[in-house]
Design an enzyme around this catalytic site. Sequence first.
Site, PDB file in Angstrom:
ATOM      1  CE  LYS A   1       0.488 -16.756  -2.461  1.00 58.54           C
ATOM      2  NZ  LYS A   1       0.027 -18.077  -2.944  1.00 58.54           N
TER       3      LYS A   1
ATOM      4  CE1 TYR B   1      -3.189  -2.800  -0.109  1.00 54.87           C
ATOM      5  CE2 TYR B   1      -3.666  -2.330   2.296  1.00 54.87           C
ATOM      6  CZ  TYR B   1      -4.008  -3.084   1.114  1.00 54.87           C
ATOM      7  OH  TYR B   1      -5.140  -4.169   1.065  1.00 54.87           O
TER       8      TYR B   1
ATOM      9  CG  ASP C   1      -6.956  -4.551   3.974  1.00 55.62           C
ATOM     10  OD1 ASP C   1      -7.835  -4.402   4.871  1.00 55.62           O
ATOM     11  OD2 ASP C   1      -7.055  -3.745   3.023  1.00 55.62           O
TER      12      ASP C   1
ATOM     13  CG  ASP D   1      -2.529 -19.637  -0.765  1.00 59.57           C
ATOM     14  OD1 ASP D   1      -1.353 -19.712   0.111  1.00 59.57           O
ATOM     15  OD2 ASP D   1      -2.281 -20.305  -1.754  1.00 59.57           O
TER      16      ASP D   1
ATOM     17  CG  ASP E   1     -11.834  -6.618   6.710  1.00 60.11           C
ATOM     18  OD1 ASP E   1     -11.430  -6.371   7.657  1.00 60.11           O
ATOM     19  OD2 ASP E   1     -12.419  -6.021   5.546  1.00 60.11           O
TER      20      ASP E   1
END
Length: 367
Positions: free
Chosen positions: A192, A142, A248, A224, A252
């Site tokens: 990852k 980000y 993020d 994942d 959530d």
Amino acid sequence: MSNPSILILPGDGIGPEVMAEVKKVISWFGSKRDQQFDVSEDLVGGAAYDAHGTPLHDDTMAKAQEVDAVLLGAVGGPKYDTLDFSVKPERGLLRLRKEMDLFSNLRPAQCFDALADFSSLKKDVVAGLDIMIVRELTSGIYFGEPRGIIEEGNERVGINTQRYTESEIDRVARSAFELAMRRGKKLCSMEKANVMESGILWREVVTEVGQDYPEVELSHMYADAGAMQLCRWPKQFDVIVTDNLFGDLLSDAAAMLTGSLGMLPSASLGAPMENGRPKALYEPVHGSAPDIAGQGKANPIACILSFAMALRYSFDLGAEADRLEQAVEKVLADGVRTADLLGEEGVTPVTTSEMGDAIVAALDASL
Ligand code: NAD
């Protein structure tokens, strides 16, 4: 020693309504536990824009840097939607996070037994769930450069860069290990590393930091696979540490395991100050909920549980944090529900203020 200091920033919409209930709890600790706090209050978001033409006045920013903890309600609302990006309410919150350098975002996913039916997962998968996701908040994709949309040949290319320095990984890993030491002593790091160099470095640095915490059982998982495991059997985790982007998404997803947005607290922590306490901002995960603002319908529990996190992580009052969380648990077990928690037949919802009063009464009963 002076009292711990708190800056309250109620913000907009339901922010002031839920914060009013936190103030009742703070007063309770003063009068019934002789635990005083030096509380000051100021404006943020749209409320600050209305008063000063900016979503965060410099004086407020300076105060936030000085106090032991900032407690924020929520910012934003339709009234401010057409404002220029630079003065939108959310900019006030982003400025706080940036200038306080709050790199470690703590998002608990805790399922109170009384609300286990609210989850979209089976009751036995979520009942009693108590995990913590630590998300790196100030770096990663980000913020990384280069970024932008460029022309290449006869088409446009969108670019963002995932970038982490060793020291950025080190400090968030340390905060996660410290947290694991205070909880179940299990930490799972997610990245990852199979396809990203930044993930390889992440795994190496977290492993190195782990040598300073031999009591913590460290594991690694591809993010994942982690997402799948969170849905399959979330109780296998205690603390999860991950980068900004994966955090993020994962936080959530984990939050929704537990039901309503009105129940979710958070903390954002930075480097230790001179007194040893970390720079800290506590806030509910939800927004300003303009659809129900001013109607006494807001659930104050997320904001009250954010204060419980402040008791635990800023003021070293873990036993008092337990007391407050148990008071919330008791009220829910007694069937007290704000409108967002309705599910059972024949339950009349209580107002925001009645929920706060019920929690204070449960605190009284705990003495
Ligand atoms: P929201 O979280 O405000 O509301 C989403 C839904 O959840 C609404 O139906 C709302 O009524 C309900 N809800 C939220 N909190 C609740 C509570 N405590 N009790 C009962 N019900 C609750 O998200 P949104 O509608 O997408 O955004 C509204 C405004 O809030 C926007 O201006 C947005 O930018 C802002 N926002 C601010 C923050 C923040 O301050 N950290 C976070 C998210 C959104």
